[in-house]
Design an enzyme around this catalytic site. Sequence first.
Site, PDB file in Angstrom:
ATOM      1  N   ASP A  27       0.936  -1.201  -0.123  1.00  0.00           N
ATOM      2  CA  ASP A  27       0.051   0.113   0.088  1.00  0.00           C
ATOM      3  C   ASP A  27       0.891   1.157   0.164  1.00  0.00           C
ATOM      4  O   ASP A  27       2.045   1.161  -0.175  1.00  0.00           O
ATOM      5  CB  ASP A  27      -0.999  -0.048   1.229  1.00  0.00           C
ATOM      6  CG  ASP A  27      -0.201  -0.027   2.428  1.00  0.00           C
ATOM      7  OD1 ASP A  27       0.988  -0.059   2.598  1.00  0.00           O
ATOM      8  OD2 ASP A  27      -1.029   0.072   3.624  1.00  0.00           O
ATOM      9  N   TYR A  84     -14.308   1.909  27.550  1.00  0.00           N
ATOM     10  CA  TYR A  84     -14.926   2.196  28.922  1.00  0.00           C
ATOM     11  C   TYR A  84     -15.965   3.372  28.355  1.00  0.00           C
ATOM     12  O   TYR A  84     -16.863   3.629  29.437  1.00  0.00           O
ATOM     13  CB  TYR A  84     -13.959   2.664  29.972  1.00  0.00           C
ATOM     14  CG  TYR A  84     -13.073   1.601  30.177  1.00  0.00           C
ATOM     15  CD1 TYR A  84     -13.549   0.158  30.760  1.00  0.00           C
ATOM     16  CD2 TYR A  84     -11.527   1.632  30.444  1.00  0.00           C
ATOM     17  CE1 TYR A  84     -12.841  -0.632  31.060  1.00  0.00           C
ATOM     18  CE2 TYR A  84     -10.827   0.807  31.072  1.00  0.00           C
ATOM     19  CZ  TYR A  84     -11.538  -0.666  31.276  1.00  0.00           C
ATOM     20  OH  TYR A  84     -10.652  -1.396  32.017  1.00  0.00           O
TER      21      TYR A  84
END
Length: 455
Positions: free
Chosen positions: A51, A301
């Site tokens: 890439d 979280y």
Amino acid sequence: LLNVRDATNAAIKKNEEIIALTKIMGLQFSTQYADVSKLRYGHLMIMADQDHDGSHIKGLVINFIHKFWPSLLKVPGFMLEFITPIVKVTKGKQSISFFTIPEYEFWKEKNNTAGWKTKYYKGLGTSSAEEAREYFSALQKHRKEFTYRGDNDDEAIDLAFAKNKADNRKDWLRNYQPGTFLDNSVSRIPYHDFINKELILFSLADCQRSIPSLVDGLKPGQRKVLFCCFKRNLKQEIRVAQLSGYVSEKSMYHHGEASLHSTIVGMAQNFVGADNINLLEPVGQFGTRLQGGKDAASARYIHTHLSELSRYIFHPDDDKIVTYLEDEGVSIEPEWYIPILPMVLINGNEGIGTGWSTKIPNHNPRDIVENIRRLIHKQTVEPMMPWYRGFKGDIEWSETDKTFIVHGKWSRVDDDTLEVTELPVRTWNLTYKEFLEVCMAGGKEKDKEKDKDKE
């Protein structure tokens, strides 16, 4: 790998990749090599992802050797690369490999793709063990030799990596012809062809993902997040880590999850110095002004959802008229959205690409609305000063420096005490506190002496 073209000796000696490479090869600084007889190995082969970032790594390695041992680039067969497919298309027992995206796009335009399955090979790890054996059994096809053809090669490498060639890189990128790609069917690749036909694709992609669009004020990563939030009609809370997985799947995000977590968190931060209008809501600890958002909790979280204003600014009716991109046969985010306000001014933006960089300060949405109304009524617009929501300091224009100067606020309590009630925008509390502690400890002069020693 470090770009060594203009790096200091201290920075070069600290770079782990450079240390490893010089030890493995047996390279000695300040030594000129006419051949490879004094080296531990006679070849240096680069095996990087196929890439754009892999092309960048190849360029950095070539740049490193060119900077310190340019004669080695002239040794036939010294610098090699091993290429692998970036895209494979299959139909029944037929299989075609492409080593560049433009090559694949060209094939799509010229052929009927119905019934063909497409697979994008993000990295070397995408290939199976069977495919790896296939690559190595066809070594002549996958192994390429970089060749030196003269001054054009030296100039091309210098153009791509020297700091003082930024303006030249602008012209280099402007002159790129869409559809240009490196012919990987040849066994020998001149350095200037690598720079002008492969590395240039990284440089263009670097600008596209680092410099925001003036239309919607978003970088591609931010646009992918917004696209997926709209697609999901995200009104209910979702964990940032979970949203990251959804974005990665539905928008064909090809980079690391940590980068995507950071993008989502940044779009929801609302402390002073962050966005004036946060498009996502922060539900949990998304960071504070104390550390400039670096004190955000882990992505597993904290939760987020679309803010109430997002769909007013990016109106659903406009979703039908934007131009959607395609990746691996999947329709993904649009080229850009059409907000009712110039978000690039409201939230500002910063980015450093190849040849270009941008630093746009935040502005007051109300000032912008008033100026848009003036434009609609063909009236003269009023000058606008930068504005940050919640900021209590002052911002003024310096005609001498041609820049904005941002002031915090302080007052003298007594002969021994100063009270700071506001810091300049993006001077974070903890950083400033550490600076004050150094000053109070009398370390300022010592730091100056250390800096002199470094110089």
